[in-house]
Design a protein around this motif. Structure first.
Motif, PDB file in Angstrom:
ATOM      1  N   HIS A  51      -4.106  86.849 -63.525  1.00 33.49           N
ATOM      2  CA  HIS A  51      -5.276  87.657 -63.169  1.00 33.49           C
ATOM      3  C   HIS A  51      -4.947  89.147 -63.067  1.00 33.49           C
ATOM      4  N   ILE A  52      -3.711  89.507 -63.391  1.00 33.20           N
ATOM      5  CA  ILE A  52      -3.303  90.915 -63.400  1.00 33.20           C
ATOM      6  C   ILE A  52      -3.291  91.422 -64.835  1.00 33.20           C
ATOM      7  N   TRP A  53      -3.858  92.604 -65.033  1.00 35.96           N
ATOM      8  CA  TRP A  53      -3.843  93.275 -66.325  1.00 35.96           C
ATOM      9  C   TRP A  53      -3.261  94.673 -66.115  1.00 35.96           C
ATOM     10  N   ALA A  54      -2.903  95.338 -67.210  1.00 38.13           N
ATOM     11  CA  ALA A  54      -2.223  96.629 -67.100  1.00 38.13           C
ATOM     12  C   ALA A  54      -2.947  97.709 -67.889  1.00 38.13           C
ATOM     13  N   ALA A  55      -2.841  98.928 -67.393  1.00 43.95           N
ATOM     14  CA  ALA A  55      -3.150 100.133 -68.157  1.00 43.95           C
ATOM     15  C   ALA A  55      -1.853 100.914 -68.310  1.00 43.95           C
ATOM     16  N   VAL A  56      -1.668 101.538 -69.450  1.00 50.42           N
ATOM     17  CA  VAL A  56      -0.465 102.346 -69.676  1.00 50.42           C
ATOM     18  C   VAL A  56      -0.893 103.765 -70.020  1.00 50.42           C
ATOM     19  N   GLY A  57      -0.156 104.728 -69.494  1.00 52.02           N
ATOM     20  CA  GLY A  57      -0.511 106.116 -69.750  1.00 52.02           C
ATOM     21  C   GLY A  57       0.497 107.072 -69.157  1.00 52.02           C
ATOM     22  N   LEU A  58       0.129 108.342 -69.194  1.00 52.75           N
ATOM     23  CA  LEU A  58       0.952 109.408 -68.642  1.00 52.75           C
ATOM     24  C   LEU A  58       0.069 110.228 -67.707  1.00 52.75           C
ATOM     25  N   HIS A  59       0.341 110.103 -66.421  1.00 55.05           N
ATOM     26  CA  HIS A  59      -0.423 110.802 -65.391  1.00 55.05           C
ATOM     27  C   HIS A  59      -0.327 112.309 -65.618  1.00 55.05           C
ATOM     28  N   PRO A  60      -1.391 113.063 -65.335  1.00 53.73           N
ATOM     29  CA  PRO A  60      -1.315 114.508 -65.579  1.00 53.73           C
ATOM     30  C   PRO A  60      -0.182 115.207 -64.850  1.00 53.73           C
ATOM     31  N   THR A  61       0.241 114.695 -63.691  1.00 53.86           N
ATOM     32  CA  THR A  61       1.371 115.318 -63.008  1.00 53.86           C
ATOM     33  C   THR A  61       2.690 115.036 -63.714  1.00 53.86           C
ATOM     34  N   GLU A  62       2.688 114.115 -64.672  1.00 55.27           N
ATOM     35  CA  GLU A  62       3.886 113.775 -65.458  1.00 55.27           C
ATOM     36  C   GLU A  62       3.767 114.302 -66.885  1.00 55.27           C
ATOM     37  N   ALA A  63       2.780 115.144 -67.160  1.00 57.09           N
ATOM     38  CA  ALA A  63       2.463 115.522 -68.533  1.00 57.09           C
ATOM     39  C   ALA A  63       3.619 116.218 -69.244  1.00 57.09           C
ATOM     40  N   GLY A  64       4.506 116.860 -68.497  1.00 47.03           N
ATOM     41  CA  GLY A  64       5.648 117.530 -69.106  1.00 47.03           C
ATOM     42  C   GLY A  64       6.607 116.596 -69.801  1.00 47.03           C
ATOM     43  N   LEU A  65       6.484 115.292 -69.553  1.00 49.84           N
ATOM     44  CA  LEU A  65       7.355 114.311 -70.199  1.00 49.84           C
ATOM     45  C   LEU A  65       6.943 114.005 -71.631  1.00 49.84           C
ATOM     46  N   LEU A  66       5.738 114.416 -72.017  1.00 46.76           N
ATOM     47  CA  LEU A  66       5.234 114.050 -73.341  1.00 46.76           C
ATOM     48  C   LEU A  66       6.168 114.554 -74.439  1.00 46.76           C
ATOM     49  N   SER A  67       6.452 113.670 -75.374  1.00 45.85           N
ATOM     50  CA  SER A  67       7.310 113.972 -76.512  1.00 45.85           C
ATOM     51  C   SER A  67       6.920 113.029 -77.640  1.00 45.85           C
ATOM     52  N   PRO A  68       7.380 113.287 -78.867  1.00 41.71           N
ATOM     53  CA  PRO A  68       7.100 112.332 -79.948  1.00 41.71           C
ATOM     54  C   PRO A  68       7.598 110.927 -79.629  1.00 41.71           C
ATOM     55  N   GLU A  69       8.743 110.845 -78.945  1.00 46.09           N
ATOM     56  CA  GLU A  69       9.279 109.528 -78.586  1.00 46.09           C
ATOM     57  C   GLU A  69       8.381 108.818 -77.573  1.00 46.09           C
ATOM     58  N   LEU A  70       7.884 109.575 -76.598  1.00 49.88           N
ATOM     59  CA  LEU A  70       7.001 108.972 -75.600  1.00 49.88           C
ATOM     60  C   LEU A  70       5.663 108.595 -76.220  1.00 49.88           C
TER      61      LEU A  70
END
Length: 253
Positions: A51-70
């Motif tokens: 009964h558990i489902w997931a969402a995946v993303g990058l929180h705006p406070t973590e936005a500096g982590l964004l890269s082509p690999e991510l």
């Protein structure tokens, strides 16, 4: 019931187990990833509990982590059958206003990913200067018109309310709806179509009355549900049915 937004991975293992036991009769719980490590924790919980489902993303406070690999990693994770949304993404000018450009870049990527995969977007919006992030988020929504999206922990800001109503948002209501001084939020809740209302906890954060100051967990969603039903002049079981149906329509649990 359905809790459409919580963070089970922010809990200690014993706390998570207790929360799951207390909500074992829920139709569904959506636990939200916020960075590469937490995305995998959320997905592991979804794999372990039906009964558990997931969402995946990058929180705006973590936005500096964004890269082509991510970006490639998020795309890969989002293809998993237990993933039902992208996010939470959005704008946070409360904790990290200095990363505004990075936040927009991460927001744009996650919007594109959601559109490509046909998944809803979950938006986090928070300001230090009153209304700044909400107004900018509303402008972004009008410009980009995401196909399906949730305004998570909706705070009642008029610009976001108007944009959400025009563009067909789902509005997630959490513990603050029950707070005594939140009259404006309760007034906003009266304007939203019944088929756009969602219940969430943001657990272990944002506990409802009468549990303010404590750690939140999914089972406490019943207090927000009861308050929302009262606001709309309905019996709680009827509102439960409506919000469960809305969650199914949004996330396809």
């Amino acid at each position: 019931m359905t809790d459409t937004h919580c963070h089970l991975d922010y809990m200690e293992p014993e706390e998570t187990q207790a929360a799951l036991e207390a909500s074992r009769d829920f139709k569904a719980i959506l636990t939200i990833g916020t960075n590469p490590v937490r995305n995998r924790k959320a997905l592991a919980l979804a794999e372990a509990h039906p009964h558990i489902w997931a969402a995946v993303g990058l929180h705006p406070t973590e936005a500096g982590l964004l890269s082509p690999e991510l970006e490639a990693d998020l795309h890969h994770l989002a293809l998993h059958p237990r993933v039902r949304a992208i996010g939470e993404t959005g704008l946070d000018f409360y904790w990290t206003p200095e990363t505004r450009q990075a936040q927009y870049k991460a927001l744009d990527f996650q919007h594109q990913l959601a559109q490509t995969l046909g998944l809803p977007l979950i938006f986090h919006v928070r300001s230090k200067v009153e209304g700044q992030a909400e107004t900018e988020m509303a402008e972004w929504l009008y410009q980009n018109k995401p196909a399906k999206f949730v305004l998570h922990a909706f705070g009642g800001h008029p610009a976001l309310l108007e944009a959400g109503l025009v563009l067909g948002a789902y509005f997630g209501f959490a513990g603050p709806l029950t707070y005594k001084k939140n009259t404006a939020l309760r007034e906003a809740a009266q304007e939203i179509p019944l088929n756009r209302l969602l219940i969430e906890t943001d657990a272990p954060f944002l506990p409802p009355e009468p549990h303010r100051g404590q750690r939140n967990h999914p089972a406490l969603a019943r207090f927000t549900l009861a308050r929302l039903a009262e606001i709309r002049g309905m019996e709680t079981p009827a509102m439960e049915t409506i919000t469960d149906q809305n969650a199914q329509a949004c996330f396809g649990f």
